[in-house]
Design a protein around this motif. Structure first.
Motif, PDB file in Angstrom:
ATOM      1  N   ALA A  67     -12.743   3.925   1.273  1.00 34.15           N
ATOM      2  CA  ALA A  67     -11.586   3.534   2.076  1.00 34.15           C
ATOM      3  C   ALA A  67     -11.811   2.156   2.678  1.00 34.15           C
ATOM      4  CB  ALA A  67     -11.353   4.564   3.189  1.00 34.15           C
ATOM      5  N   LEU A 101      -3.049   5.342  -2.285  1.00 36.20           N
ATOM      6  CA  LEU A 101      -3.822   6.124  -1.311  1.00 36.20           C
ATOM      7  C   LEU A 101      -4.505   7.304  -1.992  1.00 36.20           C
ATOM      8  CD1 LEU A 101      -4.177   6.167   1.859  1.00 36.20           C
ATOM      9  CD2 LEU A 101      -2.550   8.037   1.825  1.00 36.20           C
ATOM     10  N   GLN A 139      -7.344   6.185  -4.303  1.00 37.02           N
ATOM     11  CA  GLN A 139      -8.561   5.801  -3.591  1.00 37.02           C
ATOM     12  C   GLN A 139      -9.256   7.023  -2.999  1.00 37.02           C
ATOM     13  OE1 GLN A 139     -10.011   2.978  -3.805  1.00 37.02           O
ATOM     14  NE2 GLN A 139      -8.320   2.182  -5.018  1.00 37.02           N
ATOM     15  N   ALA A 175     -11.175  -0.388   0.021  1.00 41.49           N
ATOM     16  CA  ALA A 175      -9.806  -0.456  -0.490  1.00 41.49           C
ATOM     17  C   ALA A 175      -8.807  -0.883   0.588  1.00 41.49           C
ATOM     18  CB  ALA A 175      -9.395   0.895  -1.063  1.00 41.49           C
ATOM     19  N   PHE A 176      -8.985  -0.366   1.817  1.00 37.39           N
ATOM     20  CA  PHE A 176      -7.923  -0.546   2.805  1.00 37.39           C
ATOM     21  C   PHE A 176      -8.226  -1.601   3.862  1.00 37.39           C
ATOM     22  CE2 PHE A 176      -7.503   4.100   1.704  1.00 37.39           C
ATOM     23  CZ  PHE A 176      -6.535   3.847   0.737  1.00 37.39           C
ATOM     24  N   MET A 182       0.859  -1.199   0.000  1.00 36.89           N
ATOM     25  CA  MET A 182       0.000   0.000   0.000  1.00 36.89           C
ATOM     26  C   MET A 182       0.891   1.244   0.000  1.00 36.89           C
ATOM     27  SD  MET A 182      -3.006   0.838   2.660  1.00 36.89           S
ATOM     28  CE  MET A 182      -3.006  -0.865   3.142  1.00 36.89           C
ATOM     29  N   ALA A 196      -5.611  -4.518   5.359  1.00 36.72           N
ATOM     30  CA  ALA A 196      -5.243  -4.271   6.747  1.00 36.72           C
ATOM     31  C   ALA A 196      -5.577  -5.489   7.609  1.00 36.72           C
ATOM     32  CB  ALA A 196      -5.963  -3.030   7.271  1.00 36.72           C
TER      33      ALA A 196
END
Lengths: 311, 306
Positions: B256, B6, B9, B259-260, B1, B264
């Motif tokens: 977010a 970032l 997104q 995507a994250f 990432m 994570a």
């Protein structure tokens, strides 16, 4: 007189239906009526909080899903008793309803509607992500649950009669509660919360209890639905299912004894009949909704009930 | 990432948020001024997307298609307001939910009858098909940049309209206290008809813009209606400013989350569990945000009513 014998006559007709149906080649409709009875249970529970309690919840299908997935979880773990599964579904969905109600009931009106919707959407996405139970594709219950007591499996006509008995008992129970002290307190809360609080009623607990009971009953309906369909998928909990329940209760007649069963019967039967004839079966139902809002604002039960007052 | 991912997104989230704002602006004003819950707003969005895709395919002009979609949807909304919505202003929210749910059912079947049950392909306009080199290592689709620009322009226009024109003043007066505004001689009904038409135009614009990057299909209105309702509740019903802030918040949180969150989770949890939980948490994020806001501020971030 007519009013007094009507419920018993209806019960008798419904009980005899599976025996008579094969004579007329109506066997398919035994399953349809069984589904209808299950939807009636869920709609009656929503009528209990929406009609008598004034709580416009747009997440009732969430509890149906909790009940259905409880059955799936038990079956997946190798448990096969129908009674045990239904009782567990009742308890688990009561717990979910208590947790969701505890938070949502602090708000009112549209905000309450949106919070109940939010929680049912959370349950929906949770079900989508449960890959052990099929995720988006759903979970097939290949072998029916067993009833014991010499009744065999929970399927076919036996399941029909059981659903009918449960629906009748719950219908009688919720309508009995609606004319009890608690029921009148609940209606008082619907009309004026501040005044009820001033009279010393525990407003929050009254709403909380009603919400939890309704959630538990909806969960039981979900468990029965799982046995009826032999298949459970997240689409049970989609928000349009909650909206359909709301529609059924409102067109039937809010806070009226026969509102929810009447609404469910009319809505599902119309949908079934229209689907026979055309692919475009939604728009007549939409038109019906608009016409009912315009010309029968108190619902269909109010049209039939010439006394014009809720009990 | 990395930083590039970032930024990409973030831009996606802003774009989605701005499109949500276009929908929520009309919804929140209709709700704020006339206390009317209009579930059929999503259907206007769907109709806008279909008309734009059709006109674009026939004529080849995307800008023309967008304007055609907006104009046609305003006409449809006008008829809808005359026939149905005007008669349910004074009724409770439940009656409004039922009647507008009826409109959704009718609209879905009408669209199916006209364009068929299969999803429609909406193509990106040729001039905006390629990427734009934002930074040395950050190519970004030109079409998504255009969406950002349109969204921001409309937001600015709405801000000027609501805060610096006479009609905007009437709108704000109606939203903050309708009865008092009527007593002071404001024809709130007329203001409302204007707002309803404006809301329809914005919904159609959002539908036309979202068409090429999402599926133009039956049910797209119901799918985006719920996030739009979440936005107006978070922002505070009746508040344009609230809708703007909340739309960007929801757009960013939703994007977010998708995507994250999964990567994570993969870093801290066993892979099987992470694969299950990631999409669920991403779908839930927006609702958790709403629940948290409502618990802390029961009337939303920017309550319009004093």
């Amino acid at each position: 007189m007519l009013i007094r014998i009507f419920p018993w006559t209806l019960l008798l007709v419904l009980a005899l239906f599976p025996l008579v149906a094969p004579l007329f080649d109506f066997t398919y409709y035994v399953g349809f009526v069984r589904h209808l009875l299950i939807v009636m249970i869920a709609a009656t529970s929503l009528n209990f909080i929406l009609g008598y309690g004034g709580m416009a919840a747009l997440g009732h299908a969430g509890f149906i899903g909790v009940g259905a997935y409880t059955v799936v979880a038990l079956v997946d773990a190798g448990f096969t008793s129908a009674w045990g599964a239904w009782a567990t579904a009742l308890i688990v969905s009561a717990a979910f309803a208590a947790a969701i109600g505890a938070v949502s009931l602090r708000t009112q009106g549209v905000y309450f509607l949106m919070l109940t919707l939010a929680f049912s959407q959370m349950l929906y996405y949770l079900a989508v992500s449960l890959r052990t139970y099929g995720g988006d594709d759903g979970y097939g219950l290949h072998t029916p649950l067993t009833l014991g007591l010499g009744l065999g499996d929970a399927q076919g006509r036996i399941l029909y009669w059981l659903v009918l008995a449960i629906a009748a008992l719950l219908f009688a129970f919720l309508n009995r509660v609606a004319v009890s002290r608690f029921g009148y307190a609940l209606r008082g809360v619907r009309e004026n919360e501040t005044r009820m609080a001033a009279l010393g009623y525990p407003v929050y607990w009254i709403k909380f209890t009603a919400f939890t009971v309704a959630g538990a009953v909806a969960g039981l309906a979900g468990a029965l639905l799982a046995c009826h369909n032999r298949f459970v998928s997240p689409s049970l909990m989609h928000w349009t299912e909650s909206a359909t329940l709301l529609v059924i209760v409102v067109i039937g007649g809010l806070g009226r004894r026969w509102g929810a069963p009447l609404g469910a019967a009319v809505w599902l039967t119309l949908a079934e009949v229209l689907k026979l004839y055309t692919d475009y079966w939604r728009w007549p139902l939409g038109l019906l909704l608009i016409l009912i809002v315009f010309f029968a604002p108190k619902g269909m039960a109010a049209l039939l009930d010439n006394r014009g007052k809720s009990p | 990432m990395d930083a590039i991912f970032l930024i990409e997104q973030l831009l996606n989230g802003l774009g989605y948020g701005l499109m949500l704002f276009l929908l929520a602006a009309g919804l929140t004003l209709v709700f704020g001024i006339m206390d009317t819950m209009n579930l059929a707003h999503g259907s206007l969005y769907m109709v806008g997307a279909y008309i734009a895709a059709q006109v674009h395919e026939r004529s080849g002009s995307f800008v023309g298609a967008v304007f055609m979609a907006m104009a046609a949807t305003v006409v449809i909304a006008f008829v809808l307001e005359m026939l149905v919505v005007r008669r349910i202003y004074s009724r409770g929210h439940l009656a409004q939910v039922i009647a507008t749910f009826g409109i959704i059912l009718i609209a879905d079947d009408l669209v199916k009858a006209i364009w068929g049950p299969a999803p429609m392909l909406a193509s990106t306009p040729a001039a905006l098909a390629g990427p734009v080199q934002l930074l040395a290592e950050l190519p970004y689709p030109a079409y998504r940049l255009a969406m950002l620009a349109v969204g921001l322009l409309v937001a600015l226009g709405l801000y000027l309209l609501v805060n610096h024109t006479r009609i905007g003043m009437l709108v704000r007066a109606g939203a903050s206290n309708r009865a008092m505004a009527e007593c002071m001689g404001v024809r709130v009904d007329g203001v409302f008809s204007f707002i309803f038409a404006l809301g329809a135009a914005l919904a159609a614009l959002a539908g036309a813009m979202m068409g090429p990057i999402s599926a133009v299909q039956i049910g797209m209105g119901e799918a985006i209606l719920i996030p739009a309702l979440v936005v107006i509740v978070i922002g505070g019903i009746g508040s344009i400013r609230g809708a703007f802030v909340a739309a960007l918040l929801v757009g960013l949180v939703d994007t977010a989350g998708r995507a994250f969150l999964p990567p994570a989770l993969r870093a801290v949890l066993p892979p099987a569990l992470a694969a299950d939980l990631g999409p669920a948490l991403a779908g839930i994020a927006m609702y958790v945000l709403m629940a948290a806001v409502l618990i802390l501020k029961p009337a939303g971030l920017f309550p319009a009513r004093a």
